[in-house]
Write a protein that holds these residues in place. Structure first.
Motif, PDB file in Angstrom:
ATOM      1  N   GLN A 281     -16.226  -9.113  -8.507  1.00  0.00           N
ATOM      2  CA  GLN A 281     -16.426  -8.530  -9.839  1.00  0.00           C
ATOM      3  C   GLN A 281     -15.196  -7.738 -10.269  1.00  0.00           C
ATOM      4  OE1 GLN A 281     -19.324  -9.475 -11.464  1.00  0.00           O
ATOM      5  NE2 GLN A 281     -19.425 -10.633  -9.567  1.00  0.00           N
ATOM      6  N   ALA A 282     -14.683  -6.913  -9.365  1.00  0.00           N
ATOM      7  CA  ALA A 282     -13.541  -6.052  -9.687  1.00  0.00           C
ATOM      8  C   ALA A 282     -12.278  -6.878  -9.943  1.00  0.00           C
ATOM      9  CB  ALA A 282     -13.301  -5.052  -8.553  1.00  0.00           C
ATOM     10  N   LEU A 283     -12.035  -7.880  -9.110  1.00  0.00           N
ATOM     11  CA  LEU A 283     -10.846  -8.716  -9.305  1.00  0.00           C
ATOM     12  C   LEU A 283     -10.964  -9.530 -10.586  1.00  0.00           C
ATOM     13  CD1 LEU A 283     -10.135  -9.885  -5.648  1.00  0.00           C
ATOM     14  CD2 LEU A 283      -8.753  -8.315  -7.025  1.00  0.00           C
TER      15      LEU A 283
ATOM     16  N   PHE B  18      -6.140 -15.701   4.418  1.00  0.00           N
ATOM     17  CA  PHE B  18      -6.645 -15.002   3.235  1.00  0.00           C
ATOM     18  C   PHE B  18      -6.102 -13.570   3.171  1.00  0.00           C
ATOM     19  CE2 PHE B  18     -10.636 -17.838   3.535  1.00  0.00           C
ATOM     20  CZ  PHE B  18      -9.991 -18.863   2.868  1.00  0.00           C
ATOM     21  N   ILE B  19      -5.985 -12.919   4.319  1.00  0.00           N
ATOM     22  CA  ILE B  19      -5.439 -11.566   4.362  1.00  0.00           C
ATOM     23  C   ILE B  19      -3.979 -11.565   3.926  1.00  0.00           C
ATOM     24  CG2 ILE B  19      -4.784  -9.659   5.899  1.00  0.00           C
ATOM     25  CD1 ILE B  19      -7.372 -10.343   7.509  1.00  0.00           C
ATOM     26  N   LYS B  20      -3.222 -12.547   4.396  1.00  0.00           N
ATOM     27  CA  LYS B  20      -1.814 -12.646   4.008  1.00  0.00           C
ATOM     28  C   LYS B  20      -1.687 -12.812   2.492  1.00  0.00           C
ATOM     29  CE  LYS B  20       2.360 -15.401   4.288  1.00  0.00           C
ATOM     30  NZ  LYS B  20       2.621 -15.107   2.882  1.00  0.00           N
ATOM     31  N   GLU B  21      -2.517 -13.662   1.922  1.00  0.00           N
ATOM     32  CA  GLU B  21      -2.459 -13.872   0.475  1.00  0.00           C
ATOM     33  C   GLU B  21      -2.916 -12.624  -0.286  1.00  0.00           C
ATOM     34  OE1 GLU B  21      -4.345 -17.586  -0.478  1.00  0.00           O
ATOM     35  OE2 GLU B  21      -2.582 -18.696   0.198  1.00  0.00           O
ATOM     36  N   ALA B  22      -3.861 -11.879   0.259  1.00  0.00           N
ATOM     37  CA  ALA B  22      -4.280 -10.626  -0.369  1.00  0.00           C
ATOM     38  C   ALA B  22      -3.133  -9.614  -0.331  1.00  0.00           C
ATOM     39  CB  ALA B  22      -5.519 -10.072   0.333  1.00  0.00           C
ATOM     40  N   ARG B  23      -2.408  -9.584   0.776  1.00  0.00           N
ATOM     41  CA  ARG B  23      -1.236  -8.688   0.865  1.00  0.00           C
ATOM     42  C   ARG B  23      -0.166  -9.103  -0.135  1.00  0.00           C
ATOM     43  NH1 ARG B  23      -1.067  -8.783   7.205  1.00  0.00           N
ATOM     44  NH2 ARG B  23      -2.344  -6.987   7.672  1.00  0.00           N
ATOM     45  N   ASP B  24       0.034 -10.412  -0.290  1.00  0.00           N
ATOM     46  CA  ASP B  24       1.007 -10.898  -1.270  1.00  0.00           C
ATOM     47  C   ASP B  24       0.646 -10.415  -2.672  1.00  0.00           C
ATOM     48  OD1 ASP B  24       2.319 -12.234   0.788  1.00  0.00           O
ATOM     49  OD2 ASP B  24       1.551 -14.227   0.234  1.00  0.00           O
ATOM     50  N   ALA B  25      -0.643 -10.455  -3.000  1.00  0.00           N
ATOM     51  CA  ALA B  25      -1.088  -9.980  -4.317  1.00  0.00           C
ATOM     52  C   ALA B  25      -0.843  -8.481  -4.446  1.00  0.00           C
ATOM     53  CB  ALA B  25      -2.577 -10.298  -4.509  1.00  0.00           C
ATOM     54  N   GLU B  26      -1.097  -7.749  -3.374  1.00  0.00           N
ATOM     55  CA  GLU B  26      -0.876  -6.304  -3.395  1.00  0.00           C
ATOM     56  C   GLU B  26       0.604  -5.980  -3.602  1.00  0.00           C
ATOM     57  OE1 GLU B  26      -1.903  -2.416  -0.622  1.00  0.00           O
ATOM     58  OE2 GLU B  26      -1.743  -4.370   0.340  1.00  0.00           O
TER      59      GLU B  26
ATOM     60  N   THR C  74     -20.373   2.486  -1.710  1.00  0.00           N
ATOM     61  CA  THR C  74     -19.314   2.089  -2.642  1.00  0.00           C
ATOM     62  C   THR C  74     -18.592   3.329  -3.143  1.00  0.00           C
ATOM     63  OG1 THR C  74     -20.693   2.207  -4.623  1.00  0.00           O
ATOM     64  CG2 THR C  74     -20.669   0.107  -3.436  1.00  0.00           C
ATOM     65  N   TRP C  75     -17.465   3.103  -3.751  1.00  0.00           N
ATOM     66  CA  TRP C  75     -16.734   4.157  -4.438  1.00  0.00           C
ATOM     67  C   TRP C  75     -15.997   3.502  -5.589  1.00  0.00           C
ATOM     68  CZ3 TRP C  75     -11.164   5.007  -3.463  1.00  0.00           C
ATOM     69  CH2 TRP C  75     -10.603   4.064  -2.593  1.00  0.00           C
ATOM     70  N   ARG C  76     -15.340   4.281  -6.403  1.00  0.00           N
ATOM     71  CA  ARG C  76     -14.684   3.744  -7.600  1.00  0.00           C
ATOM     72  C   ARG C  76     -13.184   3.925  -7.492  1.00  0.00           C
ATOM     73  NH1 ARG C  76     -18.136   1.956 -11.114  1.00  0.00           N
ATOM     74  NH2 ARG C  76     -16.878   2.088 -12.989  1.00  0.00           N
ATOM     75  N   VAL C  77     -12.471   2.924  -7.975  1.00  0.00           N
ATOM     76  CA  VAL C  77     -11.018   3.015  -8.077  1.00  0.00           C
ATOM     77  C   VAL C  77     -10.641   2.770  -9.534  1.00  0.00           C
ATOM     78  CG1 VAL C  77     -10.549   2.316  -5.689  1.00  0.00           C
ATOM     79  CG2 VAL C  77     -10.636   0.582  -7.479  1.00  0.00           C
ATOM     80  N   SER C  78      -9.510   3.332  -9.931  1.00  0.00           N
ATOM     81  CA  SER C  78      -9.093   3.186 -11.327  1.00  0.00           C
ATOM     82  C   SER C  78      -7.717   2.550 -11.453  1.00  0.00           C
ATOM     83  CB  SER C  78      -9.131   4.539 -12.038  1.00  0.00           C
ATOM     84  OG  SER C  78      -8.343   5.470 -11.332  1.00  0.00           O
ATOM     85  N   SER C  79      -7.098   2.213 -10.326  1.00  0.00           N
ATOM     86  CA  SER C  79      -5.791   1.554 -10.432  1.00  0.00           C
ATOM     87  C   SER C  79      -5.832   0.189  -9.754  1.00  0.00           C
ATOM     88  CB  SER C  79      -4.684   2.417  -9.809  1.00  0.00           C
ATOM     89  OG  SER C  79      -4.670   2.287  -8.409  1.00  0.00           O
ATOM     90  N   ALA C  80      -5.029  -0.705 -10.272  1.00  0.00           N
ATOM     91  CA  ALA C  80      -4.967  -2.063  -9.735  1.00  0.00           C
ATOM     92  C   ALA C  80      -4.444  -2.070  -8.303  1.00  0.00           C
ATOM     93  CB  ALA C  80      -4.076  -2.929 -10.632  1.00  0.00           C
ATOM     94  N   THR C  81      -3.473  -1.220  -8.004  1.00  0.00           N
ATOM     95  CA  THR C  81      -2.931  -1.198  -6.636  1.00  0.00           C
ATOM     96  C   THR C  81      -3.983  -0.681  -5.657  1.00  0.00           C
ATOM     97  OG1 THR C  81      -1.876   0.934  -7.097  1.00  0.00           O
ATOM     98  CG2 THR C  81      -0.489  -1.016  -7.258  1.00  0.00           C
ATOM     99  N   ASP C  82      -4.781   0.298  -6.060  1.00  0.00           N
ATOM    100  CA  ASP C  82      -5.859   0.773  -5.190  1.00  0.00           C
ATOM    101  C   ASP C  82      -6.882  -0.333  -4.941  1.00  0.00           C
ATOM    102  OD1 ASP C  82      -4.691   3.274  -5.026  1.00  0.00           O
ATOM    103  OD2 ASP C  82      -6.101   4.239  -6.416  1.00  0.00           O
ATOM    104  N   LEU C  83      -7.230  -1.064  -5.981  1.00  0.00           N
ATOM    105  CA  LEU C  83      -8.181  -2.166  -5.844  1.00  0.00           C
ATOM    106  C   LEU C  83      -7.667  -3.201  -4.846  1.00  0.00           C
ATOM    107  CD1 LEU C  83     -10.547  -4.025  -6.502  1.00  0.00           C
ATOM    108  CD2 LEU C  83      -9.351  -4.671  -8.623  1.00  0.00           C
ATOM    109  N   LEU C  84      -6.410  -3.583  -4.985  1.00  0.00           N
ATOM    110  CA  LEU C  84      -5.871  -4.608  -4.088  1.00  0.00           C
ATOM    111  C   LEU C  84      -5.714  -4.093  -2.656  1.00  0.00           C
ATOM    112  CD1 LEU C  84      -3.445  -6.356  -6.537  1.00  0.00           C
ATOM    113  CD2 LEU C  84      -5.620  -7.206  -5.668  1.00  0.00           C
ATOM    114  N   GLN C  85      -5.479  -2.802  -2.512  1.00  0.00           N
ATOM    115  CA  GLN C  85      -5.422  -2.226  -1.168  1.00  0.00           C
ATOM    116  C   GLN C  85      -6.814  -2.244  -0.521  1.00  0.00           C
ATOM    117  OE1 GLN C  85      -4.265   1.930  -0.896  1.00  0.00           O
ATOM    118  NE2 GLN C  85      -3.261   1.503   1.059  1.00  0.00           N
ATOM    119  N   VAL C  86      -7.841  -1.941  -1.290  1.00  0.00           N
ATOM    120  CA  VAL C  86      -9.218  -2.031  -0.794  1.00  0.00           C
ATOM    121  C   VAL C  86      -9.525  -3.467  -0.389  1.00  0.00           C
ATOM    122  CG1 VAL C  86     -11.649  -1.913  -1.505  1.00  0.00           C
ATOM    123  CG2 VAL C  86     -10.104  -0.025  -2.031  1.00  0.00           C
TER     124      VAL C  86
END
Length: 185
Positions: free
Chosen positions: A97-99, A40-48, A149-161
């Motif tokens: 929710q975020a994804l 799952f981590i590998k696939e999350a990295r692929d998405a990032e 929690t905290w807030r992110v506003s970019s897609a790359t930040d979300l995927l890094q989280v």
């Protein structure tokens, strides 16, 4: 694209087949093999990586709440298992929710399969947690009710989280799950 979706579905299918194997009258067998999480981590990295290379149609429409990914090991180890599980489950819910919001914001079709896969993988992790006899999580009415929690506003930040949360708190919870501990007597 279809191959990546197939791998995620295959992983989920194998999990379900293990749980529903005929002749088992006992509860779900715990899934303690961290290679499932590594997948799952590998696939999350692929998405990032895919998101970082995206040039058009790949932005988040609004900022989203995400879980804190930093871990103070002294504090983590002092928490009881139920509190650790709650923190992980609430983080998984926030990421779902975020994804989901990101998925509706993204117009780049190449990213859709990565995001769909990431969401399915979060659902699979919840199934793994259930197999470890971790109590079902009831999400709050809104993300604002959650601590840590905290807030992110970019897609790359979300995927890094997303990647960091799986590598950090989810891994720690699974490594220390009571159902996976060898009974040394």
């Amino acid at each position: 694209m279809l191959q990546k979706t197939g791998r995620g579905l295959l992983t989920l299918l194998l999990l379900v087949m293990e749980w529903t194997r005929p002749g088992l009258s006992s509860p779900l067998r715990p899934i303690c093999d961290l290679r499932v999480l590594d997948h799952f981590i590998k696939e999350a990295r692929d998405a990032e990586v895919a998101m970082k290379s995206c040039r058009e149609g790949c932005s988040l429409s609004e900022s989203v709440s995400v879980p804190q990914t930093t871990v103070d090991f002294d504090v983590w180890e002092k928490k009881n298992g139920l509190d650790q599980a709650h923190e992980v489950q609430s983080g998984l819910w926030l990421l779902q929710q975020a994804l989901g919001l990101l998925r509706t914001s993204v117009t780049n079709t190449a990213l859709h399969s990565h995001l769909d896969n990431s969401i399915r993988n979060l659902l699979s992790i919840n199934a793994v947690l259930r197999s470890l006899n971790i109590q079902e999580y009831t999400p709050p009415a809104s993300a604002a009710e959650l601590e840590g929690t905290w807030r992110v506003s970019s897609a790359t930040d979300l995927l890094q989280v997303h990647v960091n949360f799986l590598r950090g708190k989810v891994r720690l919870l699974l490594m220390d799950a009571q159902a996976c501990q060898q009974d040394v007597s």
